[in-house]
Motif scaffolding. Structure first.
Motif, short mmCIF file in Angstrom:
data_model
loop_
_atom_site.label_atom_id
_atom_site.label_comp_id
_atom_site.label_asym_id
_atom_site.label_seq_id
_atom_site.Cartn_x
_atom_site.Cartn_y
_atom_site.Cartn_z
N LEU A 216 0.64 -1.17 -0.16
CA LEU A 216 -0.02 0.09 0.35
C LEU A 216 0.70 1.25 -0.22
O LEU A 216 0.54 2.10 -0.84
CB LEU A 216 -1.22 -0.11 1.34
CG LEU A 216 -1.88 1.44 1.31
CD1 LEU A 216 -3.08 1.44 -0.11
CD2 LEU A 216 -3.14 0.94 2.95
N GLU A 217 1.82 1.46 1.06
CA GLU A 217 3.07 2.85 0.97
C GLU A 217 3.08 2.19 -0.52
O GLU A 217 4.19 3.72 -1.18
CB GLU A 217 4.04 2.18 1.99
CG GLU A 217 3.08 2.68 3.34
CD GLU A 217 4.50 2.56 4.54
OE1 GLU A 217 5.51 2.49 3.36
OE2 GLU A 217 4.57 2.42 5.47
N SER A 218 3.94 1.91 -1.15
CA SER A 218 4.38 1.40 -2.71
C SER A 218 3.25 1.92 -3.21
O SER A 218 3.59 2.65 -4.39
CB SER A 218 4.71 0.41 -3.12
OG SER A 218 5.10 0.34 -4.16
N PHE A 221 2.93 5.96 -2.13
CA PHE A 221 4.18 7.07 -2.13
C PHE A 221 5.32 6.45 -3.54
O PHE A 221 6.05 7.76 -3.72
CB PHE A 221 4.23 7.49 -0.58
CG PHE A 221 3.53 7.22 0.23
CD1 PHE A 221 2.49 8.26 0.75
CD2 PHE A 221 3.94 5.99 1.33
CE1 PHE A 221 2.30 8.41 1.63
CE2 PHE A 221 2.60 5.95 2.37
CZ PHE A 221 1.93 7.47 1.84
N GLY A 222 4.95 6.14 -4.11
CA GLY A 222 5.98 5.51 -4.85
C GLY A 222 7.05 3.93 -4.37
O GLY A 222 7.46 4.25 -2.90
N HIS A 223 8.02 4.14 -5.11
CA HIS A 223 9.51 3.37 -4.28
C HIS A 223 10.36 4.04 -6.01
O HIS A 223 10.20 3.67 -7.00
CB HIS A 223 9.13 2.00 -4.56
CG HIS A 223 8.99 1.09 -5.95
ND1 HIS A 223 7.12 0.47 -5.59
CD2 HIS A 223 9.66 0.14 -6.51
CE1 HIS A 223 7.52 0.31 -7.25
NE2 HIS A 223 8.15 0.19 -7.58
N LYS A 236 6.26 5.54 -10.08
CA LYS A 236 5.53 6.58 -9.12
C LYS A 236 4.19 6.54 -8.55
O LYS A 236 3.40 5.29 -8.67
CB LYS A 236 4.97 7.52 -10.04
CG LYS A 236 6.39 8.86 -10.77
CD LYS A 236 5.34 10.05 -11.81
CE LYS A 236 6.16 10.74 -12.15
NZ LYS A 236 5.85 12.20 -13.20
N GLY A 237 3.91 7.27 -7.43
CA GLY A 237 2.55 7.29 -6.04
C GLY A 237 1.44 7.60 -6.86
O GLY A 237 1.95 8.30 -7.82
N MET A 238 0.52 7.05 -6.50
CA MET A 238 -1.10 7.23 -6.85
C MET A 238 -0.77 9.34 -6.54
O MET A 238 -1.44 9.95 -6.95
CB MET A 238 -2.10 6.88 -6.11
CG MET A 238 -2.22 5.57 -6.56
SD MET A 238 -3.61 5.04 -5.69
CE MET A 238 -4.46 5.15 -7.33
N LYS A 274 9.43 8.58 -1.91
CA LYS A 274 9.20 7.45 -2.48
C LYS A 274 9.94 6.16 -1.25
O LYS A 274 10.62 6.61 -0.33
CB LYS A 274 9.65 7.42 -3.64
CG LYS A 274 8.79 7.43 -4.71
CD LYS A 274 9.49 7.83 -6.18
CE LYS A 274 9.29 8.00 -7.41
NZ LYS A 274 9.39 9.22 -7.27
N VAL A 275 9.10 5.48 -1.35
CA VAL A 275 9.78 4.29 -0.50
C VAL A 275 11.01 3.52 -0.97
O VAL A 275 11.34 3.81 -2.09
CB VAL A 275 8.80 2.52 -0.55
CG1 VAL A 275 9.77 1.66 0.22
CG2 VAL A 275 7.69 2.86 -0.47
#
Length: 477
Positions: A216-218, A221-223, A236-238, A274-275
């Motif tokens: 969910l974090e990825s 927020f993306g990674h 890219k995250g949402m 991002k993560v």
């Protein structure tokens, strides 16, 4: 083309042309004139889309690789598609375009064409087609019947919801939508976005209950590449993808406390990291959240951050359950039935009053979603012109709780009386069965295994009961 000529209805255009520049030009010109435009450079995919019969006008290139315009036109006409076809052709092929018109095309436009040339041809086609005018009028009627931004209801409680959405939509305030599962929380979120100044920007939705905390974090927020096993590239995250638009977080109560902290920081700083990254990026999104649980009660129990709750609860909107607005059920039933009739013309045309009374007497634990599914099943299986009590799914008939809905209606014939007698006879048992199940889940806070042990049932049997009444364990966590 003047918008007044379209009577506020947004017509739909499909462009099938292998040249990207032609597709882009048509989209730009027609969108500015109030059209919803779909484009396809692949003629096969364009044909497949055309056969859905969802468009008023189809702009079709004569010469394309693999499948030329003539073949596409023939398939469109053979299928009885109602859209008018405008052929796109080069000057050297004008005679061919005229010949194609004899096969059913409405008009043609030569490329390269100016915006005004395209507008004139499309406007003439729109205004000169009785079929388009009739379809346009029908769609306007259907959309009018669809209620407020797709949300249907005339009950006082729903009118309050509509008024609140209209008031909050033009602002930048964070919105928290609450209500039982299936009431239409995402519809309300989309309505807020469509009525806002950000309506032309992205609207992204994320169901927070479907992903593990790390995933969910990825997703949010993306990674960066290599930040965890499987992160083979930077993503890219949402929050970043929805920049300038809106992000809808559904089932927010399922977010872990750690992720809640990161979400709170993003809301306060308007920056996202991002993560696995050290750098933060600025984002501008409107957050709309939804939950079917009491976040304030969860915060008192240490299960949800109180500071995040107050940060989210700027403008609360509560969607009432269907059982509390039974006067809206006939509107919803008729709207759903009409929708399914468009896909299946042999579906029933209406409900008898006895059948409608029965639907209004049911508790609808799954709310509007459950009602929609029930009407779809009836539309598929009922071979009569009018839906009677006997055509209503048995699990609904045997679960009707007359309590709170006045005296049952007097049946008009013996067969109806026998059907309704069974409904009334089984109603008390069904009511107790449902409350028995709900009580077990409440006492174990939604733990199905513990609930089964508590009441002395097999876990599979408890699951079967939950499925029968469309009850979800997470509603009691």
């Amino acid at each position: 083309m003047e918008r007044s000529a379209l009577n506020s209805y947004r017509p739909k255009a499909l462009v099938i042309d292998d040249e990207e520049v032609i597709c882009m030009s048509c989209r730009r010109i027609l969108t500015a004139d109030g059209f919803d435009v779909e484009t396809h450079q692949d003629p096969s995919k364009g044909l497949h889309e055309a056969l859905r019969d969802q468009y008023d006008v189809i702009l079709l290139d004569m010469r394309m690789p693999e499948l030329d315009g003539l073949e596409v036109l023939q398939e469109i006409k053979k299928a009885g598609v109602r859209a008018e076809v405008i052929v796109i052709t080069g000057y050297s092929s004008v005679q061919s375009a005229v010949d194609v018109m004899k096969l059913g095309a409405a008009d043609y436009v030569c490329k390269p064409f100016s915006p005004e040339e395209l507008r004139i041809v499309v406007e003439k086609t729109i205004e000169g087609s009785p079929a388009i005018r009739a379809a346009r009028a029908l769609r306007r009627d259907v959309e009018a019947a669809a209620g407020f931004e797709g949300m249907i209801g005339e009950s006082p409680s729903m009118l309050k919801v509509f008024a609140l959405i209209q008031k909050v939509a033009p602002t930048t305030g964070t919105v928290l939508i609450t209500g039982d599962s299936g009431v239409g929380k995402e519809l309300a979120a989309r309505a807020v976005h469509r009525l806002s100044p950000r309506k032309s920007q992205p609207f992204l939705a994320c169901d927070c209950s479907t992903l593990a905390p790390s995933l969910l974090e990825s997703e949010l927020f993306g990674h960066v590449k290599g930040s965890f096993s499987g992160a083979i590239s930077t993503k890219k995250g949402m929050f970043e993808v929805a920049d300038q638009g809106a992000l809808f977080l559904d089932e927010l109560a399922n977010i872990s406390l750690e992720t809640q902290g990161k979400l709170l920081r993003v809301l306060e700083t308007r920056r996202v990291k991002k993560v696995g990254d050290a750098e933060e990026r600025e984002v501008d999104i409107r957050l709309i959240a939804a939950t079917n649980r009491d976040l304030l009660a969860m915060s008192k129990q240490g299960e949800f951050r109180e500071d995040l709750y107050y940060r989210l609860n700027v403008v609360p909107i509560h969607i009432p359950p269907l059982r509390e607005r039974t006067e809206d059920i006939p509107l919803l039933v008729n709207a759903f039935l009409e929708r399914f009739r468009r896909a299946n013309p042999s579906a029933p045309q209406s409900f008898t009053q006895d059948a409608m009374n029965l639907l209004q007497g049911y508790q609808w634990p799954g709310n509007v979603r459950e009602l929609r599914n029930a009407i779809e099943r009836i539309a598929i299986l009922c071979d009569a012109e009018r839906v009677e009590i006997k055509h209503v799914p048995e699990e609904l008939r045997t679960a009707v709780v007359p309590r709170g809905f006045g005296e049952p209606p007097v049946p008009q014939d013996w067969d109806t009386f026998k059907d309704f007698k069974k409904v009334v006879r089984d109603a008390a048992v069904s009511d107790v069965e449902r409350r028995f199940l709900e009580d077990a889940l409440k006492r174990t806070r939604g733990n199905v295994s513990k609930a089964a042990d508590l009441v002395g049932m097999q876990r599979t049997n408890l699951h079967a009961l939950m499925a029968k009444y469309d009850i979800r364990a997470d509603e009691y966590q």
